[in-house]
Scaffold this motif. Structure first.
Motif, PDB file in Angstrom:
ATOM      1  N   ASP A 192       1.007  -1.256  -0.151  1.00  0.00           N
ATOM      2  CA  ASP A 192      -0.036  -0.020  -0.202  1.00  0.00           C
ATOM      3  C   ASP A 192       0.956   1.255   0.001  1.00  0.00           C
ATOM      4  OD1 ASP A 192      -1.752   2.138   0.592  1.00  0.00           O
ATOM      5  OD2 ASP A 192      -3.007   1.186   1.741  1.00  0.00           O
ATOM      6  N   MET A 193       0.895   2.147  -0.840  1.00  0.00           N
ATOM      7  CA  MET A 193       1.654   3.281  -1.026  1.00  0.00           C
ATOM      8  C   MET A 193       1.403   4.334   0.140  1.00  0.00           C
ATOM      9  SD  MET A 193       0.729   4.047  -5.079  1.00  0.00           S
ATOM     10  CE  MET A 193       1.948   5.558  -5.311  1.00  0.00           C
ATOM     11  N   LEU A 194       0.422   4.044   0.648  1.00  0.00           N
ATOM     12  CA  LEU A 194       0.218   5.024   1.827  1.00  0.00           C
ATOM     13  C   LEU A 194       0.658   4.147   3.310  1.00  0.00           C
ATOM     14  CD1 LEU A 194      -3.416   6.536   1.532  1.00  0.00           C
ATOM     15  CD2 LEU A 194      -1.191   7.889   2.027  1.00  0.00           C
ATOM     16  N   ARG A 195       1.157   3.199   3.059  1.00  0.00           N
ATOM     17  CA  ARG A 195       1.678   2.593   4.567  1.00  0.00           C
ATOM     18  C   ARG A 195       3.268   1.864   3.942  1.00  0.00           C
ATOM     19  NH1 ARG A 195      -1.983  -2.343   5.196  1.00  0.00           N
ATOM     20  NH2 ARG A 195      -0.672  -2.652   7.098  1.00  0.00           N
ATOM     21  N   PRO A 196       4.078   2.814   4.163  1.00  0.00           N
ATOM     22  CA  PRO A 196       5.451   2.279   4.086  1.00  0.00           C
ATOM     23  C   PRO A 196       5.952   1.066   4.388  1.00  0.00           C
ATOM     24  CG  PRO A 196       5.128   4.684   4.534  1.00  0.00           C
ATOM     25  CD  PRO A 196       4.061   4.287   4.780  1.00  0.00           C
ATOM     26  N   GLU A 197       5.311   0.495   5.469  1.00  0.00           N
ATOM     27  CA  GLU A 197       5.928  -0.538   6.315  1.00  0.00           C
ATOM     28  C   GLU A 197       5.603  -1.669   5.343  1.00  0.00           C
ATOM     29  OE1 GLU A 197       1.879   0.357   7.907  1.00  0.00           O
ATOM     30  OE2 GLU A 197       3.538   1.401   7.423  1.00  0.00           O
ATOM     31  N   THR A 198       4.685  -1.670   4.535  1.00  0.00           N
ATOM     32  CA  THR A 198       4.171  -2.764   3.413  1.00  0.00           C
ATOM     33  C   THR A 198       5.028  -2.547   2.388  1.00  0.00           C
ATOM     34  OG1 THR A 198       2.357  -1.478   2.253  1.00  0.00           O
ATOM     35  CG2 THR A 198       1.787  -2.548   4.583  1.00  0.00           C
ATOM     36  N   LEU A 199       6.010  -1.925   1.979  1.00  0.00           N
ATOM     37  CA  LEU A 199       6.746  -1.769   0.841  1.00  0.00           C
ATOM     38  C   LEU A 199       7.935  -2.165   0.699  1.00  0.00           C
ATOM     39  CD1 LEU A 199       5.573   2.212   0.174  1.00  0.00           C
ATOM     40  CD2 LEU A 199       4.509  -0.064  -0.930  1.00  0.00           C
ATOM     41  N   THR A 200       8.624  -2.810   1.626  1.00  0.00           N
ATOM     42  CA  THR A 200       9.935  -3.338   1.746  1.00  0.00           C
ATOM     43  C   THR A 200      10.249  -4.491   0.655  1.00  0.00           C
ATOM     44  OG1 THR A 200       9.865  -3.054   4.258  1.00  0.00           O
ATOM     45  CG2 THR A 200      11.496  -4.328   3.316  1.00  0.00           C
ATOM     46  N   ALA A 201       9.337  -5.214   0.483  1.00  0.00           N
ATOM     47  CA  ALA A 201       9.552  -6.273  -0.471  1.00  0.00           C
ATOM     48  C   ALA A 201       9.337  -5.641  -1.930  1.00  0.00           C
ATOM     49  CB  ALA A 201       8.756  -7.492  -0.435  1.00  0.00           C
ATOM     50  N   ALA A 202       8.339  -4.675  -2.092  1.00  0.00           N
ATOM     51  CA  ALA A 202       8.169  -3.985  -3.437  1.00  0.00           C
ATOM     52  C   ALA A 202       9.301  -3.240  -3.851  1.00  0.00           C
ATOM     53  CB  ALA A 202       7.007  -3.126  -3.212  1.00  0.00           C
ATOM     54  N   LEU A 203      10.060  -2.444  -2.820  1.00  0.00           N
ATOM     55  CA  LEU A 203      11.174  -1.614  -3.311  1.00  0.00           C
ATOM     56  C   LEU A 203      12.451  -2.124  -3.224  1.00  0.00           C
ATOM     57  CD1 LEU A 203       9.777   1.254  -1.249  1.00  0.00           C
ATOM     58  CD2 LEU A 203       9.845   1.021  -3.576  1.00  0.00           C
ATOM     59  N   ARG A 204      12.521  -3.452  -2.848  1.00  0.00           N
ATOM     60  CA  ARG A 204      13.897  -4.045  -2.834  1.00  0.00           C
ATOM     61  C   ARG A 204      14.461  -4.227  -4.148  1.00  0.00           C
ATOM     62  NH1 ARG A 204      12.311  -8.430  -0.197  1.00  0.00           N
ATOM     63  NH2 ARG A 204      12.857  -7.444   1.912  1.00  0.00           N
ATOM     64  N   GLY A 205      15.716  -3.603  -4.249  1.00  0.00           N
ATOM     65  CA  GLY A 205      16.613  -3.922  -5.456  1.00  0.00           C
ATOM     66  C   GLY A 205      15.881  -2.920  -6.734  1.00  0.00           C
ATOM     67  N   VAL A 206      14.869  -2.223  -6.447  1.00  0.00           N
ATOM     68  CA  VAL A 206      14.333  -1.355  -7.599  1.00  0.00           C
ATOM     69  C   VAL A 206      15.307  -0.359  -8.113  1.00  0.00           C
ATOM     70  CG1 VAL A 206      12.452   0.335  -8.103  1.00  0.00           C
ATOM     71  CG2 VAL A 206      12.036  -1.723  -6.853  1.00  0.00           C
ATOM     72  N   GLU A 207      15.538   0.053  -9.196  1.00  0.00           N
ATOM     73  CA  GLU A 207      16.273   1.097  -9.957  1.00  0.00           C
ATOM     74  C   GLU A 207      15.562   2.109 -10.452  1.00  0.00           C
ATOM     75  OE1 GLU A 207      18.747  -0.823 -12.615  1.00  0.00           O
ATOM     76  OE2 GLU A 207      19.947  -2.052 -11.375  1.00  0.00           O
ATOM     77  N   ARG A 208      14.381   1.746 -10.794  1.00  0.00           N
ATOM     78  CA  ARG A 208      13.390   2.811 -11.478  1.00  0.00           C
ATOM     79  C   ARG A 208      11.850   2.561 -11.164  1.00  0.00           C
ATOM     80  NH1 ARG A 208      15.899   2.992 -16.160  1.00  0.00           N
ATOM     81  NH2 ARG A 208      17.319   4.519 -15.339  1.00  0.00           N
ATOM     82  N   VAL A 209      11.068   3.425 -10.722  1.00  0.00           N
ATOM     83  CA  VAL A 209       9.633   3.314 -10.546  1.00  0.00           C
ATOM     84  C   VAL A 209       8.863   4.242 -11.602  1.00  0.00           C
ATOM     85  CG1 VAL A 209       7.953   3.753  -8.725  1.00  0.00           C
ATOM     86  CG2 VAL A 209      10.095   2.985  -8.155  1.00  0.00           C
ATOM     87  N   LEU A 210       7.781   3.589 -11.772  1.00  0.00           N
ATOM     88  CA  LEU A 210       6.730   4.367 -12.581  1.00  0.00           C
ATOM     89  C   LEU A 210       5.624   4.420 -11.488  1.00  0.00           C
ATOM     90  CD1 LEU A 210       5.434   5.751 -15.200  1.00  0.00           C
ATOM     91  CD2 LEU A 210       4.452   3.657 -15.626  1.00  0.00           C
ATOM     92  N   MET A 211       5.629   5.730 -10.972  1.00  0.00           N
ATOM     93  CA  MET A 211       4.566   6.284 -10.019  1.00  0.00           C
ATOM     94  C   MET A 211       3.176   6.402 -10.475  1.00  0.00           C
ATOM     95  SD  MET A 211       5.155   8.745  -6.929  1.00  0.00           S
ATOM     96  CE  MET A 211       5.057  10.211  -7.960  1.00  0.00           C
ATOM     97  N   ILE A 212       2.315   5.702 -10.214  1.00  0.00           N
ATOM     98  CA  ILE A 212       0.851   6.051 -10.732  1.00  0.00           C
ATOM     99  C   ILE A 212      -0.087   5.916  -9.346  1.00  0.00           C
ATOM    100  CG2 ILE A 212      -1.038   5.525 -12.279  1.00  0.00           C
ATOM    101  CD1 ILE A 212       0.668   3.963 -14.186  1.00  0.00           C
ATOM    102  N   SER A 213      -1.221   6.513  -9.221  1.00  0.00           N
ATOM    103  CA  SER A 213      -2.144   6.119  -8.243  1.00  0.00           C
ATOM    104  C   SER A 213      -3.605   6.927  -8.502  1.00  0.00           C
ATOM    105  CB  SER A 213      -1.653   6.641  -6.860  1.00  0.00           C
ATOM    106  OG  SER A 213      -1.784   7.959  -6.575  1.00  0.00           O
ATOM    107  N   SER A 214      -4.662   6.459  -8.243  1.00  0.00           N
ATOM    108  CA  SER A 214      -5.750   6.947  -8.337  1.00  0.00           C
ATOM    109  C   SER A 214      -6.027   8.479  -8.026  1.00  0.00           C
ATOM    110  CB  SER A 214      -7.150   6.102  -7.512  1.00  0.00           C
ATOM    111  OG  SER A 214      -8.173   6.893  -7.838  1.00  0.00           O
TER     112      SER A 214
END
Length: 299
Positions: free
Chosen positions: A51-73
Motif C-alpha cells: 500500500d503506497m500509503l503504508r511504507p511498512e508494507t513496501l519493503t519487498a516491493a522496493l527491494r532492488g528497484v532501480e526505477r519506478v513508474l509512480m501511478i495512483s488513483s
C-alpha cells in the motif's frame, strides 16, 4: 528492477501488459492480489502486494528497484499517497522515479486552475525536491475517457455523449501510446530531470468525437450539450460521490476557460511511437462503446 505502482488500474494495467509484450521484466505493486489475476501468465511480471500509503508494507516491493513508474488513483488522496511513496522510495534507496502526471486538455500547467493539475504539480515539486532523479510523463486527457462508465463517457442507453464543455477542442491521447513511452523511460537512462508532454494527433470537438464513434460502431451517437448544473445533477443521480462531482465541476469549467487544446507530438516522435488517431481507437473499442452494462461505473 522496475516497479509500477497502481498496477491494476486502467493506466497501470496497460503499462504492465506493454512491458510484457516487449519482454521487459517488471514488478507490479498491488493492494488487492485478486485484482492482479489478470496478470497471470504474462511473461516477466512479478506481482507484489503493498500500500503506497503504508511504507511498512513496501519493503519487498522496493527491494532492488532501480526505477519506478509512480501511478495512483486521482480520487484516493493522491497527493498524500504519492508524497508518502516518494519518501518511502528515497528511504529504501530507489534512485529514480518516473511520475505519471497529467496536463488538463493539453494546455499546460496552471496552479490556479483545475484541481487535478494543481495536485499533480504539487507532487512533481515534492519529487523534484526529494533529491531523487525524476522524470515527468504528462499525458493529456485519455481517449478512454469517452468509454461508458467513466466520468465523461458515453451514455450507451441514450446513445449520447452528455457533457458541458461548449465548443471545446480536445486532443485526447490513447493510453496505449503513453504506455509505450513509459516502458521506454523505465528501461533506459538519460531522461532524468525532463518532462514529457503527450497529446493525441488531433484536436476534436465533441461533435467530431461522436461522429467517429458512430462510424466505428455503426450506431448513431449524438453530442448533447447540457447546462453545467444539469450535468452535475445527472452525476449525483448516477451515484457519483461528492469529491468526484467537484472534480467534474472544475474539469468542465477549465475546459470552457481554455477551449483549444494544442497538439503535442514531440514525445511520440522522440520515442518512435506512432500516434493513435481517435478513429483507430474507436474502431478498436467499438464493442466497449456499445456496452450498456458498464454505465454508471467509475474508472
Amino acid at each position: 528492477m522496475i516497479l509500477v505502482t497502481g498496477a491494476t488500474g486502467l493506466s497501470g494495467s496497460i503499462v504492465v501488459r506493454e512491458a510484457a509484450r516487449q519482454n521487459v521484466p517488471i514488478r507490479a505493486l498491488v493492494r488487492d492480489p485478486d485484482k492482479a489475476r489478470k496478470f497471470h501468465g504474462l511473461p516477466g511480471v512479478d506481482v507484489v502486494e503493498g500500500d503506497m500509503l503504508r511504507p511498512e508494507t513496501l519493503t519487498a516491493a522496493l527491494r532492488g528497484v532501480e526505477r519506478v513508474l509512480m501511478i495512483s488513483s486521482p480520487r484516493e488522496r493522491m497527493v498524500e499517497t504519492q508524497r508518502t511513496f516518494i519518501d518511502a522510495a528515497k528511504a529504501a534507496g530507489v534512485p529514480h522515479i518516473v511520475k505519471y502526471s497529467g496536463k488538463e486538455s493539453g494546455v499546460g500547467f496552471d496552479p490556479g486552475s483545475f484541481i487535478g493539475t494543481r495536485e499533480h504539480l504539487e507532487i512533481e515539486r515534492h519529487l523534484e525536491a526529494s533529491g531523487l532523479a525524476w522524470t515527468h510523463l504528462r499525458p493529456s486527457q485519455f481517449m478512454e475517457a469517452y468509454l461508458p462508465g467513466t466520468l465523461t463517457g458515453l451514455d450507451p442507453h441514450r446513445r449520447e455523449l452528455r457533457l458541458s464543455i461548449g465548443d471545446s477542442r480536445l486532443a485526447p491521447v490513447a493510453i496505449a501510446d503513453v504506455a509505450k513511452v513509459a516502458v521506454a523511460l523505465l528501461s533506459s537512462g538519460g531522461n532524468e530531470g525532463r518532462a514529457y508532454d503527450m497529446t493525441g494527433p488531433e484536436a476534436l470537438t465533441m461533435k467530431e468525437v461522436v461522429e467517429q464513434i458512430s462510424a466505428a460502431t455503426g450506431t448513431a451517437f449524438h453530442h448533447v450539450e447540457l447546462p453545467l448544473q444539469d450535468k452535475l445533477r445527472e452525476c449525483a443521480e448516477a451515484g457519483m460521490p461528492e469529491p468526484s462531482i467537484r472534480i467534474v465541476r472544475e474539469l468542465f469549467a477549465e475546459r470552457r476557460r481554455r477551449p483549444q487544446s494544442h497538439v503535442r507530438l514531440e514525445t511520440h516522435r522522440a520515442f518512435g511511437v506512432r500516434p493513435t488517431t481517435f478513429a483507430e481507437f474507436a474502431r478498436g473499442h467499438a464493442a466497449a462503446f456499445l456496452d450498456a452494462n458498464v454505465f454508471g461505473g467509475m474508472k
